[in-house]
Design a protein around this motif. Structure first.
Motif, PDB file in Angstrom:
ATOM      1  N   ARG A 119      47.913  39.296  46.103  1.00  0.00           N
ATOM      2  CA  ARG A 119      49.154  39.904  46.574  1.00  0.00           C
ATOM      3  C   ARG A 119      50.403  39.125  46.185  1.00  0.00           C
ATOM      4  NH1 ARG A 119      50.578  43.568  47.060  1.00  0.00           N
ATOM      5  NH2 ARG A 119      51.618  43.722  49.053  1.00  0.00           N
ATOM      6  N   ALA A 120      50.234  38.040  45.408  1.00  0.00           N
ATOM      7  CA  ALA A 120      51.357  37.149  45.141  1.00  0.00           C
ATOM      8  C   ALA A 120      52.494  37.830  44.403  1.00  0.00           C
ATOM      9  CB  ALA A 120      50.882  35.936  44.352  1.00  0.00           C
ATOM     10  N   GLN A 121      52.185  38.679  43.443  1.00  0.00           N
ATOM     11  CA  GLN A 121      53.237  39.247  42.598  1.00  0.00           C
ATOM     12  C   GLN A 121      54.292  39.952  43.431  1.00  0.00           C
ATOM     13  OE1 GLN A 121      53.192  38.676  39.169  1.00  0.00           O
ATOM     14  NE2 GLN A 121      55.321  39.327  39.389  1.00  0.00           N
ATOM     15  N   GLU A 122      53.838  40.803  44.336  1.00  0.00           N
ATOM     16  CA  GLU A 122      54.796  41.578  45.110  1.00  0.00           C
ATOM     17  C   GLU A 122      55.373  40.796  46.280  1.00  0.00           C
ATOM     18  OE1 GLU A 122      55.131  45.882  47.369  1.00  0.00           O
ATOM     19  OE2 GLU A 122      53.502  45.502  45.972  1.00  0.00           O
ATOM     20  N   LEU A 123      54.545  40.002  46.951  1.00  0.00           N
ATOM     21  CA  LEU A 123      55.019  39.320  48.148  1.00  0.00           C
ATOM     22  C   LEU A 123      55.907  38.119  47.848  1.00  0.00           C
ATOM     23  CD1 LEU A 123      51.968  39.353  50.586  1.00  0.00           C
ATOM     24  CD2 LEU A 123      54.132  40.560  50.822  1.00  0.00           C
ATOM     25  N   LEU A 124      55.690  37.449  46.717  1.00  0.00           N
ATOM     26  CA  LEU A 124      56.452  36.236  46.439  1.00  0.00           C
ATOM     27  C   LEU A 124      57.137  36.262  45.075  1.00  0.00           C
ATOM     28  CD1 LEU A 124      57.310  33.371  47.216  1.00  0.00           C
ATOM     29  CD2 LEU A 124      55.163  32.547  46.209  1.00  0.00           C
ATOM     30  N   LEU A 125      56.377  36.457  44.004  1.00  0.00           N
ATOM     31  CA  LEU A 125      56.916  36.226  42.670  1.00  0.00           C
ATOM     32  C   LEU A 125      58.013  37.212  42.303  1.00  0.00           C
ATOM     33  CD1 LEU A 125      53.638  35.305  40.767  1.00  0.00           C
ATOM     34  CD2 LEU A 125      55.175  33.866  42.114  1.00  0.00           C
ATOM     35  N   ASP A 126      57.872  38.473  42.703  1.00  0.00           N
ATOM     36  CA  ASP A 126      58.916  39.449  42.406  1.00  0.00           C
ATOM     37  C   ASP A 126      60.201  39.167  43.178  1.00  0.00           C
ATOM     38  OD1 ASP A 126      57.317  40.748  40.631  1.00  0.00           O
ATOM     39  OD2 ASP A 126      56.817  42.428  41.940  1.00  0.00           O
ATOM     40  N   ILE A 253      50.208  45.330  58.321  1.00  0.00           N
ATOM     41  CA  ILE A 253      49.252  45.895  57.372  1.00  0.00           C
ATOM     42  C   ILE A 253      48.778  44.826  56.398  1.00  0.00           C
ATOM     43  CG2 ILE A 253      48.896  47.625  55.568  1.00  0.00           C
ATOM     44  CD1 ILE A 253      49.058  48.637  58.527  1.00  0.00           C
ATOM     45  N   GLU A 254      49.670  43.912  55.990  1.00  0.00           N
ATOM     46  CA  GLU A 254      49.235  42.789  55.148  1.00  0.00           C
ATOM     47  C   GLU A 254      48.158  41.972  55.845  1.00  0.00           C
ATOM     48  OE1 GLU A 254      49.779  41.891  52.146  1.00  0.00           O
ATOM     49  OE2 GLU A 254      51.504  43.087  51.532  1.00  0.00           O
ATOM     50  N   LEU A 255      48.383  41.667  57.123  1.00  0.00           N
ATOM     51  CA  LEU A 255      47.413  40.868  57.880  1.00  0.00           C
ATOM     52  C   LEU A 255      46.100  41.624  58.048  1.00  0.00           C
ATOM     53  CD1 LEU A 255      49.793  39.428  60.638  1.00  0.00           C
ATOM     54  CD2 LEU A 255      48.973  38.291  58.559  1.00  0.00           C
ATOM     55  N   ALA A 256      46.192  42.910  58.333  1.00  0.00           N
ATOM     56  CA  ALA A 256      44.978  43.708  58.469  1.00  0.00           C
ATOM     57  C   ALA A 256      44.225  43.787  57.151  1.00  0.00           C
ATOM     58  CB  ALA A 256      45.333  45.114  58.966  1.00  0.00           C
ATOM     59  N   ALA A 257      44.962  43.944  56.047  1.00  0.00           N
ATOM     60  CA  ALA A 257      44.324  44.025  54.731  1.00  0.00           C
ATOM     61  C   ALA A 257      43.572  42.743  54.400  1.00  0.00           C
ATOM     62  CB  ALA A 257      45.373  44.322  53.662  1.00  0.00           C
ATOM     63  N   ARG A 258      44.157  41.598  54.757  1.00  0.00           N
ATOM     64  CA  ARG A 258      43.451  40.343  54.506  1.00  0.00           C
ATOM     65  C   ARG A 258      42.136  40.295  55.273  1.00  0.00           C
ATOM     66  NH1 ARG A 258      46.170  34.634  55.994  1.00  0.00           N
ATOM     67  NH2 ARG A 258      46.228  35.661  58.025  1.00  0.00           N
ATOM     68  N   GLN A 259      42.159  40.711  56.538  1.00  0.00           N
ATOM     69  CA  GLN A 259      40.925  40.711  57.319  1.00  0.00           C
ATOM     70  C   GLN A 259      39.891  41.666  56.720  1.00  0.00           C
ATOM     71  OE1 GLN A 259      41.156  40.536  61.687  1.00  0.00           O
ATOM     72  NE2 GLN A 259      43.388  40.475  61.487  1.00  0.00           N
ATOM     73  N   LEU A 260      40.349  42.795  56.218  1.00  0.00           N
ATOM     74  CA  LEU A 260      39.424  43.745  55.609  1.00  0.00           C
ATOM     75  C   LEU A 260      38.839  43.197  54.311  1.00  0.00           C
ATOM     76  CD1 LEU A 260      41.445  47.039  56.180  1.00  0.00           C
ATOM     77  CD2 LEU A 260      39.356  46.333  57.374  1.00  0.00           C
ATOM     78  N   ARG A 261      39.650  42.446  53.557  1.00  0.00           N
ATOM     79  CA  ARG A 261      39.171  41.851  52.306  1.00  0.00           C
ATOM     80  C   ARG A 261      38.166  40.735  52.560  1.00  0.00           C
ATOM     81  NH1 ARG A 261      44.730  41.845  50.906  1.00  0.00           N
ATOM     82  NH2 ARG A 261      44.854  39.598  51.269  1.00  0.00           N
ATOM     83  N   GLU A 262      38.460  39.918  53.561  1.00  0.00           N
ATOM     84  CA  GLU A 262      37.744  38.653  53.685  1.00  0.00           C
ATOM     85  C   GLU A 262      36.723  38.602  54.808  1.00  0.00           C
ATOM     86  OE1 GLU A 262      40.821  35.791  54.173  1.00  0.00           O
ATOM     87  OE2 GLU A 262      41.648  36.104  52.163  1.00  0.00           O
ATOM     88  N   GLY A 263      36.783  39.495  55.765  1.00  0.00           N
ATOM     89  CA  GLY A 263      35.916  39.388  56.933  1.00  0.00           C
ATOM     90  C   GLY A 263      35.067  40.618  57.156  1.00  0.00           C
ATOM     91  N   SER A 264      34.318  40.576  58.247  1.00  0.00           N
ATOM     92  CA  SER A 264      33.428  41.689  58.596  1.00  0.00           C
ATOM     93  C   SER A 264      33.736  42.248  59.981  1.00  0.00           C
ATOM     94  CB  SER A 264      31.966  41.223  58.535  1.00  0.00           C
ATOM     95  OG  SER A 264      31.747  40.115  59.403  1.00  0.00           O
ATOM     96  N   ALA A 265      34.894  41.896  60.531  1.00  0.00           N
ATOM     97  CA  ALA A 265      35.260  42.393  61.854  1.00  0.00           C
ATOM     98  C   ALA A 265      35.369  43.910  61.838  1.00  0.00           C
ATOM     99  CB  ALA A 265      36.586  41.773  62.291  1.00  0.00           C
ATOM    100  N   THR A 266      35.051  44.501  62.978  1.00  0.00           N
ATOM    101  CA  THR A 266      35.169  45.951  63.076  1.00  0.00           C
ATOM    102  C   THR A 266      36.638  46.359  62.997  1.00  0.00           C
ATOM    103  OG1 THR A 266      35.386  45.970  65.486  1.00  0.00           O
ATOM    104  CG2 THR A 266      33.148  46.006  64.560  1.00  0.00           C
ATOM    105  N   LEU A 267      36.866  47.605  62.664  1.00  0.00           N
ATOM    106  CA  LEU A 267      38.235  48.095  62.546  1.00  0.00           C
ATOM    107  C   LEU A 267      38.951  47.993  63.889  1.00  0.00           C
ATOM    108  CD1 LEU A 267      40.288  49.272  60.637  1.00  0.00           C
ATOM    109  CD2 LEU A 267      39.425  51.564  61.176  1.00  0.00           C
ATOM    110  N   ALA A 268      38.213  48.184  64.995  1.00  0.00           N
ATOM    111  CA  ALA A 268      38.831  48.080  66.315  1.00  0.00           C
ATOM    112  C   ALA A 268      39.330  46.662  66.570  1.00  0.00           C
ATOM    113  CB  ALA A 268      37.829  48.492  67.391  1.00  0.00           C
ATOM    114  N   VAL A 269      38.544  45.672  66.186  1.00  0.00           N
ATOM    115  CA  VAL A 269      38.946  44.273  66.365  1.00  0.00           C
ATOM    116  C   VAL A 269      40.157  43.953  65.492  1.00  0.00           C
ATOM    117  CG1 VAL A 269      38.236  41.877  65.976  1.00  0.00           C
ATOM    118  CG2 VAL A 269      36.669  43.493  67.072  1.00  0.00           C
ATOM    119  N   VAL A 270      40.118  44.422  64.246  1.00  0.00           N
ATOM    120  CA  VAL A 270      41.248  44.196  63.340  1.00  0.00           C
ATOM    121  C   VAL A 270      42.505  44.843  63.915  1.00  0.00           C
ATOM    122  CG1 VAL A 270      42.186  44.687  61.050  1.00  0.00           C
ATOM    123  CG2 VAL A 270      39.795  44.000  61.298  1.00  0.00           C
TER     124      VAL A 270
END
Length: 318
Positions: A119-126, A253-270
């Motif tokens: 996500r670096a390009q959009e969040l920081l580098l741009d 949504i950024e924080l939720a996306a990271r959890q979806l990419r990296e973890g196995s928590a249920t959507l309710a927990v996220v």
């Protein structure tokens, strides 16, 4: 955590130190577009930096450093008249971690590059200009120089884990460079990064990042910034390009996306962790921002790496 720390952590910022450059006499080297963000510091002497797409040469003096925030070819040279040669073979012949160009050793550069997550390009580098130049004499540049001195000490003493320590120090240097850039050139940044230059907006951003799951209102954020609601809304929109609650939605949504990419928590927990009371509430917001349902995002790694997935508003010297 503050917004800058939050974003750098989210982006999994890493530094990679590489071969140093010693040069003298008349010399000029052309480098291919670097991967990630290139940085160099002039520890001795002076030279010129030229970056494709950026007009003119940037004089670099002892104590200066720079970041290349775009993957563009660049040239380092002693003078405008010398014809550049390909830097690749020069660095292939490096010995003891040092490449040599020209004749003599009056110029010495150290540095490396920073790599980030998808996500670096959009969040920081741009949000940054193509080149961030920090002259040695600029206000607060001593903090950058101190980090570089510590990097030098780690690399020359050869103590256990020296490379690891030096790479962490390089990330510290990156934070200082970004701070100095914001203090010196606030109008060249954009989005959340530009907001950090406005004390009112920065106060609201800090509050949002400190507790993103809180059900913030504009009135509450205005109290955090000690201004009226209308003042906060206007200054936030002018600096960041979106309203404070819209920004909060995108950051959640950024924080939720990271959890979806990296973890196995249920959507309710996220959902609960980022401030949504139900799976359906998160799903609606996630799809509105990304164009994808959370479940599809989790199952589709290729889409996760795309810079547009979530939208909030080679050889080289060291």
């Amino acid at each position: 955590m503050d917004p800058l720390e939050d974003v750098l952590t989210l982006l999994e910022t890493r530094s990679h130190l590489s071969t140093s450059l010693v040069a003298g006499g008349r010399w000029a080297l052309r480098f291919e577009a670097p991967q990630g963000v290139k940085f160099n510091a002039v520890r001795r002497g002076s030279c010129l930096l030229e970056v494709d797409g950026v007009g003119g040469s940037i004089p670099l003096e002892e104590g200066d450093c720079y970041l290349l925030a775009r993957p563009r070819p660049f040239v380092l040279r002693s003078d405008p008249a010398t014809t550049p040669v390909d830097a690749g073979p020069v660095f292939t012949r490096a010995e003891g971690g040092v490449a040599r160009a020209g004749r003599g050793d009056e110029v010495f550069l150290v540095g490396g590059r920073f790599s980030f997550g998808a996500r670096a390009q959009e969040l920081l580098l741009d949000r940054l200009p193509p080149v961030v130049h920090v002259p040695a004499g600029s206000p607060h540049a001593e903090t950058v120089r101190s980090a570089l001195d510590l990097i030098d000490q780690e690399l020359t003493r050869g103590e256990p884990a020296a490379s690891l320590v030096a790479e962490h120090l390089a990330v510290v240097m990156l934070v200082h460079v970004l701070r100095l850039h914001l203090a010196r050139d606030p109008h060249t940044a954009s989005g959340w990064l530009a907001g950090l230059s406005d004390p009112v907006v920065a106060a609201a951003l800090t509050a949002l990042h400190r507790d993103p799951a809180r059900p913030w209102t504009v009135a509450e954020l205005a109290r955090e910034a000690a201004v009226s609601r209308s003042t906060l809304a206007a200054r936030f929109k002018a600096a960041v390009g979106q309203g404070p609650l819209e920004y909060l939605t995108h950051w959640r949504i950024e924080l939720a996306a990271r959890q979806l990419r990296e973890g196995s928590a249920t959507l309710a927990v996220v959902a609960r962790s980022v401030g949504y009371g139900s799976e359906s509430a998160l799903s609606v917001a996630f799809k509105r921002v990304t164009g994808m349902a959370p479940g599809d995002y989790r199952r589709c790694p290729a889409r996760q790496a795309s810079p547009s997935a979530v939208s909030p508003s080679a050889a080289s010297p060291s």
